[in-house]
Design a protein around this motif. Structure first.
Motif, PDB file in Angstrom:
ATOM      1  N   LEU A 101       0.836  -1.191   0.000  1.00 15.35           N
ATOM      2  CA  LEU A 101       0.000   0.000   0.000  1.00 15.35           C
ATOM      3  C   LEU A 101       0.871   1.241   0.000  1.00 15.35           C
ATOM      4  N   GLN A 102       0.413   2.265  -0.711  1.00 11.45           N
ATOM      5  CA  GLN A 102       1.140   3.522  -0.725  1.00 11.45           C
ATOM      6  C   GLN A 102       0.154   4.695  -0.779  1.00 11.45           C
ATOM      7  N   LEU A 103       0.592   5.807  -0.264  1.00  7.43           N
ATOM      8  CA  LEU A 103      -0.225   7.012  -0.263  1.00  7.43           C
ATOM      9  C   LEU A 103      -0.166   7.625  -1.658  1.00  7.43           C
ATOM     10  N   MET A 104      -1.338   7.872  -2.232  1.00  9.88           N
ATOM     11  CA  MET A 104      -1.416   8.474  -3.553  1.00  9.88           C
ATOM     12  C   MET A 104      -1.703   9.961  -3.362  1.00  9.88           C
ATOM     13  N   LYS A 105      -0.937  10.812  -4.013  1.00 12.91           N
ATOM     14  CA  LYS A 105      -1.167  12.250  -3.900  1.00 12.91           C
ATOM     15  C   LYS A 105      -0.914  12.916  -5.239  1.00 12.91           C
ATOM     16  N   LEU A 106      -1.479  14.104  -5.359  1.00 18.85           N
ATOM     17  CA  LEU A 106      -1.314  14.891  -6.576  1.00 18.85           C
ATOM     18  C   LEU A 106      -0.045  15.718  -6.497  1.00 18.85           C
ATOM     19  N   GLN A 107       0.606  15.876  -7.613  1.00 22.13           N
ATOM     20  CA  GLN A 107       1.750  16.765  -7.727  1.00 22.13           C
ATOM     21  C   GLN A 107       1.230  18.032  -8.402  1.00 22.13           C
ATOM     22  N   VAL A 108       1.131  19.140  -7.649  1.00 20.81           N
ATOM     23  CA  VAL A 108       0.554  20.370  -8.162  1.00 20.81           C
ATOM     24  C   VAL A 108       1.500  21.530  -7.868  1.00 20.81           C
ATOM     25  N   THR A 109       1.688  22.389  -8.873  1.00 21.86           N
ATOM     26  CA  THR A 109       2.414  23.637  -8.661  1.00 21.86           C
ATOM     27  C   THR A 109       1.530  24.776  -9.178  1.00 21.86           C
ATOM     28  N   ALA A 110       1.642  25.917  -8.552  1.00 23.45           N
ATOM     29  CA  ALA A 110       0.848  27.070  -8.966  1.00 23.45           C
ATOM     30  C   ALA A 110       1.687  28.325  -8.824  1.00 23.45           C
ATOM     31  N   SER A 111       1.447  29.260  -9.710  1.00 22.98           N
ATOM     32  CA  SER A 111       2.104  30.558  -9.603  1.00 22.98           C
ATOM     33  C   SER A 111       1.065  31.643  -9.870  1.00 22.98           C
ATOM     34  N   THR A 112       1.162  32.721  -9.110  1.00 22.18           N
ATOM     35  CA  THR A 112       0.228  33.826  -9.251  1.00 22.18           C
ATOM     36  C   THR A 112       1.001  35.104  -9.560  1.00 22.18           C
ATOM     37  N   THR A 113       0.504  35.834 -10.533  1.00 18.99           N
ATOM     38  CA  THR A 113       1.064  37.129 -10.876  1.00 18.99           C
ATOM     39  C   THR A 113       0.040  38.190 -10.504  1.00 18.99           C
ATOM     40  N   THR A 114       0.469  39.164  -9.697  1.00 18.61           N
ATOM     41  CA  THR A 114      -0.424  40.229  -9.256  1.00 18.61           C
ATOM     42  C   THR A 114       0.083  41.569  -9.779  1.00 18.61           C
ATOM     43  N   ASN A 115      -0.829  42.342 -10.343  1.00 15.72           N
ATOM     44  CA  ASN A 115      -0.504  43.683 -10.828  1.00 15.72           C
ATOM     45  C   ASN A 115      -1.374  44.691 -10.092  1.00 15.72           C
TER      46      ASN A 115
END
Length: 127
Positions: A3-17
Motif C-alpha cells: 500500500l502507498q499514499l497516492m497524492k497529486l503533484q501540483v504547482t501554482a504561480s500567481t502574478t499580481t498587478n
C-alpha cells in the motif's frame, strides 16, 4: 504490491498587478477662511491639470484608494479633511481649519489628489 499514499503533484504561480491612477484637482481660495471654521469646496470649484473645470470627484474604493490635500504646497494631516465623491453640489472637499491656528488666506492654492488602485491577478496551475 504494498500500500502507498497516492497524492497529486501540483504547482501554482500567481502574478499580481496593481495599477495606480492619480487624479489631481486644483482650487484657489477666493476669500479668507478663519481659524475655527470649515472651508467647503464644491466639485465644480476645482479645475483639472489642463485648466478645464471639474464636474465630479471620483469615488474612493474601500482599501484601494486614498486622497491627500495640499494647502499652499504643504501636505495636510488626514483628520482635517472630509472627502465626498460625486458631481457638482454633491461632491466636495471640506477642510476644518483648527481653532487657535492660522487662517487660510484668499488666493491660497489647494490641491486635492485622489489615488485609486486597480488590482488584478492571474494564477497558473500545473498538475
Amino acid at each position: 504490491m504494498a500500500l502507498q499514499l497516492m497524492k497529486l503533484q501540483v504547482t501554482a504561480s500567481t502574478t499580481t498587478n496593481v495599477d495606480p491612477e492619480s487624479s489631481k484637482f486644483f482650487h484657489v481660495t477666493g476669500a479668507e477662511t478663519a481659524a475655527g471654521t470649515t472651508l467647503t469646496i464644491d466639485a465644480a470649484s476645482f479645475f483639472l491639470d489642463d485648466g478645464t473645470p471639474a464636474t465630479s470627484l471620483p469615488p474612493l474604493a474601500t482599501d484601494n484608494s486614498y486622497f491627500t490635500v495640499t494647502i499652499n504646497g504643504v501636505l495636510q494631516m488626514d483628520g482635517l479633511s472630509t472627502y465626498t465623491p460625486g458631481a457638482t453640489t454633491v461632491g466636495s472637499l471640506a477642510i476644518a481649519v483648527p481653532a487657535g491656528g492660522d487662517s487660510i488666506l484668499a488666493g491660497t492654492p489647494i490641491v486635492l489628489e485622489v489615488v485609486s488602485f486597480t488590482p488584478s491577478a492571474s494564477t497558473t496551475v500545473e498538475t
